[in-house]
Design a protein around this motif. Structure first.
Motif, PDB file in Angstrom:
ATOM      1  N   TRP A  32      31.525 -27.224  16.812  1.00 61.30           N
ATOM      2  CA  TRP A  32      31.097 -28.329  17.673  1.00 61.30           C
ATOM      3  C   TRP A  32      32.292 -28.840  18.467  1.00 61.30           C
ATOM      4  O   TRP A  32      33.379 -29.040  17.909  1.00 61.30           O
ATOM      5  CB  TRP A  32      30.525 -29.473  16.842  1.00 61.30           C
ATOM      6  N   SER A  52      29.180 -34.858  20.158  1.00 66.27           N
ATOM      7  CA  SER A  52      29.504 -33.466  19.877  1.00 66.27           C
ATOM      8  C   SER A  52      28.357 -32.589  20.369  1.00 66.27           C
ATOM      9  O   SER A  52      27.208 -33.010  20.402  1.00 66.27           O
ATOM     10  CB  SER A  52      29.738 -33.256  18.385  1.00 66.27           C
ATOM     11  N   PRO A  54      27.214 -28.159  20.341  1.00 62.24           N
ATOM     12  CA  PRO A  54      27.579 -26.841  19.805  1.00 62.24           C
ATOM     13  C   PRO A  54      28.415 -26.067  20.816  1.00 62.24           C
ATOM     14  O   PRO A  54      28.206 -26.175  22.021  1.00 62.24           O
ATOM     15  CB  PRO A  54      26.234 -26.170  19.555  1.00 62.24           C
TER      16      PRO A  54
END
Length: 166
Positions: A32, A52, A54
């Protein structure tokens, strides 16, 4: 090249990328990207929300290489501490790294376009890409491939807080 790759894959706003802290931009699992979300400080005393998203393994590898460079510079006494992920050596020969600014961020993208010899226009001028174009490319590819979600997923990836963002 790291900026170009991360900017395309992550579709972050330029000021989110400018302020990435090399020591804190990846979570412990390194899956992340951690950043301060732009356009999120309304009624929050100017404090941005920490978010955050991915991140792909190739971008993680590139970020890790920049972090490794900074750790080496710190170990050799060139810098006192880790700094902006996209900090750069001074072109004037000053020691240390310069904090990333919008000017330096765009200059780095220009260097990548020069290195890869991006197309020229009719007047022979090079085409230089900017981060907003990389965000737009991400959105277009999202719809073109239609592989992992719908509009709400795209809005989440781009960090749009309300339907009026776009």
């Amino acid at each position: 090249s790291v900026q170009l790759t991360v900017g395309t894959i992550m579709a972050r706003r330029v000021d989110e990328l400018l302020t990435l802290d090399a020591s804190k931009c990846l979570d412990a699992s390194k899956s992340w990207l951690m950043f301060n979300l732009a356009k999120s400080s309304r009624r929050a005393l100017g404090i941005r929300q920490r978010e955050s998203r991915p991140i792909d393994a190739i971008a993680v590898e590139m970020i890790e290489e920049l972090r490794r460079f900074q750790r080496l510079l710190k170990r050799f006494g060139v810098i006192d501490d880790m700094t902006d992920l996209f900090a750069t050596p001074s072109s004037m020969g000053f020691s240390g790294l310069q904090d990333c600014t919008i000017y330096l961020y765009n200059r780095h993208l220009d260097f990548a376009c020069d290195y890869f010899e991006s197309d020229l226009n009719a007047e022979g001028q090079r085409y230089y890409v900017r981060q907003h174009q990389l965000r737009r490319f991400f959105a277009i590819m999202f719809f073109y491939t239609n592989s992992f979600g719908e509009l709400d997923t795209l809005r989440w990836m781009l960090g749009h807080r309300n339907i009026e963002h776009g």
